[in-house]
Design a protein around this motif. Structure first.
Motif, short mmCIF file in Angstrom:
data_model
loop_
_atom_site.label_atom_id
_atom_site.label_comp_id
_atom_site.label_asym_id
_atom_site.label_seq_id
_atom_site.Cartn_x
_atom_site.Cartn_y
_atom_site.Cartn_z
N GLU A 191 -11.04 -75.41 -23.22
CA GLU A 191 -11.06 -75.84 -21.82
C GLU A 191 -12.46 -75.79 -21.20
OE1 GLU A 191 -8.26 -73.62 -19.55
OE2 GLU A 191 -6.54 -74.07 -20.88
N LEU A 192 -13.47 -75.45 -21.98
CA LEU A 192 -14.80 -75.20 -21.42
C LEU A 192 -15.35 -76.39 -20.63
CD1 LEU A 192 -17.33 -73.51 -21.08
CD2 LEU A 192 -18.08 -74.27 -23.35
N ASP A 193 -15.25 -77.57 -21.16
CA ASP A 193 -15.83 -78.74 -20.47
C ASP A 193 -14.95 -79.26 -19.34
OD1 ASP A 193 -13.94 -79.47 -22.31
OD2 ASP A 193 -15.03 -81.21 -23.06
N ARG A 194 -13.86 -78.56 -19.05
CA ARG A 194 -13.01 -78.96 -17.92
C ARG A 194 -13.30 -78.13 -16.67
NH1 ARG A 194 -7.36 -78.57 -21.35
NH2 ARG A 194 -8.11 -79.68 -23.23
N ARG A 195 -14.21 -77.19 -16.78
CA ARG A 195 -14.54 -76.33 -15.64
C ARG A 195 -15.29 -77.12 -14.57
NH1 ARG A 195 -11.05 -72.81 -15.64
NH2 ARG A 195 -10.09 -74.22 -17.14
N ARG A 196 -15.03 -76.81 -13.30
CA ARG A 196 -15.70 -77.49 -12.19
C ARG A 196 -16.83 -76.64 -11.61
NH1 ARG A 196 -10.56 -80.01 -8.78
NH2 ARG A 196 -9.74 -81.34 -10.46
N THR A 197 -17.02 -75.44 -12.14
CA THR A 197 -18.03 -74.52 -11.57
C THR A 197 -19.22 -74.39 -12.51
OG1 THR A 197 -16.79 -72.68 -12.55
CG2 THR A 197 -16.36 -73.22 -10.23
N LEU A 198 -19.71 -75.52 -13.04
CA LEU A 198 -20.82 -75.50 -13.97
C LEU A 198 -22.11 -75.90 -13.26
CD1 LEU A 198 -19.06 -77.29 -16.96
CD2 LEU A 198 -19.56 -74.86 -16.78
N PHE A 199 -23.13 -75.06 -13.35
CA PHE A 199 -24.44 -75.41 -12.83
C PHE A 199 -25.47 -74.54 -13.56
CE2 PHE A 199 -23.28 -71.74 -10.54
CZ PHE A 199 -24.42 -71.16 -10.01
N ALA A 200 -26.74 -74.67 -13.19
CA ALA A 200 -27.81 -74.05 -13.97
C ALA A 200 -27.66 -72.54 -14.10
CB ALA A 200 -29.17 -74.38 -13.35
N GLY A 201 -26.99 -71.89 -13.17
CA GLY A 201 -26.85 -70.44 -13.24
C GLY A 201 -25.61 -69.97 -13.98
N SER A 202 -24.80 -70.90 -14.49
CA SER A 202 -23.58 -70.52 -15.20
C SER A 202 -23.92 -69.86 -16.53
CB SER A 202 -22.70 -71.74 -15.43
OG SER A 202 -22.30 -72.32 -14.22
N VAL A 203 -23.15 -68.84 -16.89
CA VAL A 203 -23.35 -68.11 -18.15
C VAL A 203 -22.00 -67.97 -18.85
CG1 VAL A 203 -24.17 -66.00 -19.24
CG2 VAL A 203 -25.26 -66.81 -17.13
N LEU A 204 -21.98 -68.27 -20.15
CA LEU A 204 -20.76 -68.15 -20.94
C LEU A 204 -20.89 -66.98 -21.91
CD1 LEU A 204 -18.01 -69.65 -21.53
CD2 LEU A 204 -19.18 -70.59 -23.54
N TYR A 205 -19.87 -66.14 -21.92
CA TYR A 205 -19.83 -65.03 -22.88
C TYR A 205 -18.79 -65.33 -23.95
CZ TYR A 205 -18.88 -60.47 -24.94
OH TYR A 205 -18.69 -59.44 -25.84
N VAL A 206 -19.23 -65.24 -25.21
CA VAL A 206 -18.33 -65.44 -26.34
C VAL A 206 -18.32 -64.17 -27.16
CG1 VAL A 206 -17.78 -66.93 -28.30
CG2 VAL A 206 -19.07 -67.86 -26.38
N LYS A 207 -17.19 -63.51 -27.20
CA LYS A 207 -17.12 -62.24 -27.93
C LYS A 207 -17.01 -62.50 -29.43
CE LYS A 207 -12.08 -61.71 -27.60
NZ LYS A 207 -10.98 -60.84 -27.14
N PRO A 208 -17.37 -61.51 -30.24
CA PRO A 208 -17.30 -61.68 -31.69
C PRO A 208 -15.85 -61.88 -32.16
CG PRO A 208 -18.56 -59.72 -31.10
CD PRO A 208 -17.88 -60.18 -29.87
N ALA A 209 -15.72 -62.54 -33.29
CA ALA A 209 -14.40 -62.74 -33.90
C ALA A 209 -14.40 -62.07 -35.27
CB ALA A 209 -14.10 -64.23 -34.06
N SER A 210 -13.40 -61.25 -35.52
CA SER A 210 -13.31 -60.60 -36.82
C SER A 210 -12.94 -61.62 -37.89
CB SER A 210 -12.24 -59.50 -36.79
OG SER A 210 -10.95 -60.08 -36.65
N PHE A 211 -13.10 -61.24 -39.13
CA PHE A 211 -12.80 -62.15 -40.24
C PHE A 211 -11.37 -62.68 -40.14
CE2 PHE A 211 -11.29 -63.07 -44.52
CZ PHE A 211 -12.30 -63.90 -45.00
N GLU A 212 -10.44 -61.79 -39.81
CA GLU A 212 -9.03 -62.17 -39.75
C GLU A 212 -8.74 -63.11 -38.59
OE1 GLU A 212 -9.68 -58.68 -42.09
OE2 GLU A 212 -10.16 -59.07 -39.97
N GLN A 213 -9.58 -63.10 -37.55
CA GLN A 213 -9.32 -63.91 -36.36
C GLN A 213 -9.90 -65.32 -36.47
OE1 GLN A 213 -11.20 -61.03 -33.71
NE2 GLN A 213 -9.25 -60.75 -32.63
N ARG A 214 -10.75 -65.57 -37.44
CA ARG A 214 -11.42 -66.87 -37.53
C ARG A 214 -10.55 -67.91 -38.20
NH1 ARG A 214 -16.75 -64.26 -40.23
NH2 ARG A 214 -16.91 -62.51 -38.80
N THR A 215 -10.83 -69.16 -37.87
CA THR A 215 -10.14 -70.28 -38.52
C THR A 215 -11.10 -71.10 -39.37
OG1 THR A 215 -10.50 -71.62 -36.52
CG2 THR A 215 -8.38 -70.47 -36.73
N ARG A 216 -12.39 -70.84 -39.25
CA ARG A 216 -13.41 -71.49 -40.07
C ARG A 216 -14.40 -70.44 -40.55
NH1 ARG A 216 -14.07 -76.97 -40.03
NH2 ARG A 216 -16.33 -76.82 -40.30
#
Length: 476
Positions: A191-216
């Motif tokens: 849903e990331l590109d559907r957000r309406r609150t995107l501008f130069a100060g926006s910051v995205l946090y992506v937490k780590p994924a364990s081996f078992e949680q990944r699909t690739r």
């Protein structure tokens, strides 16, 4: 010396005293943009400033923008340039170069990036911008992505992240509010590109994924899996393997990859490339256990070799065409391997190559010093000569094995000079034989007969019928 002081602005909690004091006491204040919530302290204090917003609107690209911003700064004498977070650092090299040209110095005050301002609790996160994502993302490392300023950029980031993280992976977007504080919301990556609150100060946090949680998975995951299979408690078969026991497997996988390439099947080719890569990593993991080398050494070696053998790309050498490239490659290879004679070059052709391929390689290397027939027409009579010698050997006048080998070697010479791949055309001949044999057997069964109970003369009749049948079906 006149000074351009760069003062980073951020959230109210992270605005440094040095930056705030510099802004408030500036004789000439420039503001990167007045349209950003980070500018609130300047606006609230009622300070006089010149905004760069007009330059942002008029510039055709970022290079042009950075140039005109730098020119404006040096035109103001001693000045303070208030920037948003660490958003000025793409401009900094241009500002610094322009400042030195006009006798200025540049002083950058300490500040806090938007990433750290928005997510002060995160530790060891990799910080980057939406336009400078690492080419290889590591799902074991937390990620902070700044400057998500539009749905288009967010869409590109989403696609890149989806190569590593699952599409439903929870990500957190921090958006700066009008008061300069951050508000956060967590949602699925898709849903990331559907957000309406995107501008130069926006910051995205992506937490780590364990081996078992990944699909690739990626290269480092392959190394980790093979290490786990070889570890105590892993797979008994994998733990028993050695370099010697895996030799045949690697050759087999390479042949299967060749078949997949001939089929033109991308899925099959992807699978077989994976099998070849697994064998390469398997050898590296075994060697690592023995303290000899590891997969990084393997990658390091091939990268250095490619750089060394491409001085026309990574150096100053000049080449005209592919022929020049190959000539240069051979010369560098011979120097690299300290081969002082052409005999050493011939001996370097692997003995475990298929015989036809090895013969072709030896002949091609001999050609590079002029020891070769001019063309196939000139080489062709050698086949008849070797045929006569084999015939004589079969009657007791010579070594049959030696003369049979000479005949095959002469035949490879002719196919090579015709520009053909001896290994491939012999494979094709075997395939043709199998097709004809199958058609012959079909015709025999259609007549109610059994192939193994027929004489060779009778079989030959059906063989000729099979040839005609296949030819007719092919050309109708």
């Amino acid at each position: 010396m006149k000074t351009i002081t760069i003062a980073p602005l951020s959230t109210p909690e992270t605005l440094t005293r040095a930056a705030y004091d510099a802004v408030c006491s500036a004789d000439k204040l420039y503001l990167q943009t007045a349209a950003h919530p980070s500018a609130k302290p300047v606006l609230d204090a009622g300070l006089s400033f010149v905004s760069m917003d007009d330059l942002y609107e008029a510039a055709e690209d970022f290079d042009a923008l950075n140039t005109v911003i730098a020119a404006r700064l040096v035109s103001g004498g001693d000045c303070v340039y208030a920037v948003m977070g660490d958003g000025c650092f793409a401009q900094l090299p241009v500002i610094d170069k322009t400042a030195k040209k006009h006798g200025f110095r540049v002083k950058v005050l300490p500040g806090v990036s938007y990433a750290k301002a928005a997510f002060p609790e995160t530790q060891d996160a990799l910080i980057c911008t939406a336009r400078t994502l690492p080419k290889r993302l590591d799902p074991d490392v937390p990620l902070l992505i700044q400057e998500l300023d539009s749905p288009i950029i967010a869409g590109e980031v989403k696609l890149a992240l989806s190569e590593v993280w699952p599409e439903d992976w929870p990500v957190t977007l921090a958006s700066m509010q009008a008061d300069g504080h951050y508000a956060k919301r967590t949602f699925p990556l898709l849903e990331l590109d559907r957000r309406r609150t995107l501008f130069a100060g926006s910051v995205l946090y992506v937490k780590p994924a364990s081996f078992e949680q990944r699909t690739r998975y990626g290269y480092t995951d392959l190394v980790a899996v093979l290490q786990r299979l070889r570890a105590p408690g892993g797979c008994p078969w994998d733990r028993e393997q050695t370099h010697e026991s895996l030799k045949g497997d690697l050759i087999e996988e390479c042949y299967e990859l060749n078949d997949a390439i001939d089929e033109g099947d991308d899925a099959h080719m992807t699978e077989e490339l994976g099998d070849v890569l697994m064998d390469v990593v398997f050898h590296a993991v075994i060697a690592d256990e023995q303290g000899r080398f590891n997969e990084t050494d393997v990658c390091d070696g091939i990268v250095k070799k490619l750089v060394y053998r491409h001085p026309h790309v990574f150096g100053t050498a000049q080449v005209e065409d592919s022929a020049d490239v190959l000539k240069q490659w051979d010369a560098l290879k011979q120097k690299e391997k300290n081969q002082k004679t052409q005999t050493e070059v011939l001996c370097a052709v692997p003995k475990r190559f298929p015989a036809l391929l090895r013969s072709e390689k030896v002949q091609s290397r001999a050609r590079k010093v002029g020891f070769d027939w001019k063309d196939a027409d000139e080489a062709f009579p050698k086949i008849a000569e070797e045929l006569d010698e084999l015939n004589a050997a079969m009657r007791g006048e010579g070594d049959v094995c030696e003369e049979a080998g000479d005949l095959l070697f002469a035949a490879v010479n002719v196919t090579r000079l015709l520009g053909l791949d001896a290994e491939q055309i012999l494979h094709d001949a075997a395939d043709k034989f199998i097709r004809r044999f199958g058609e012959m057997e079909r015709l025999v069964k259609a007549d109610g007969r059994e192939l193994s109970k027929m004489t060779l003369k009778e079989q030959d009749v059906y063989w000729d019928r099979a040839k005609k049948s296949l030819f007719f079906n092919k050309n109708r």
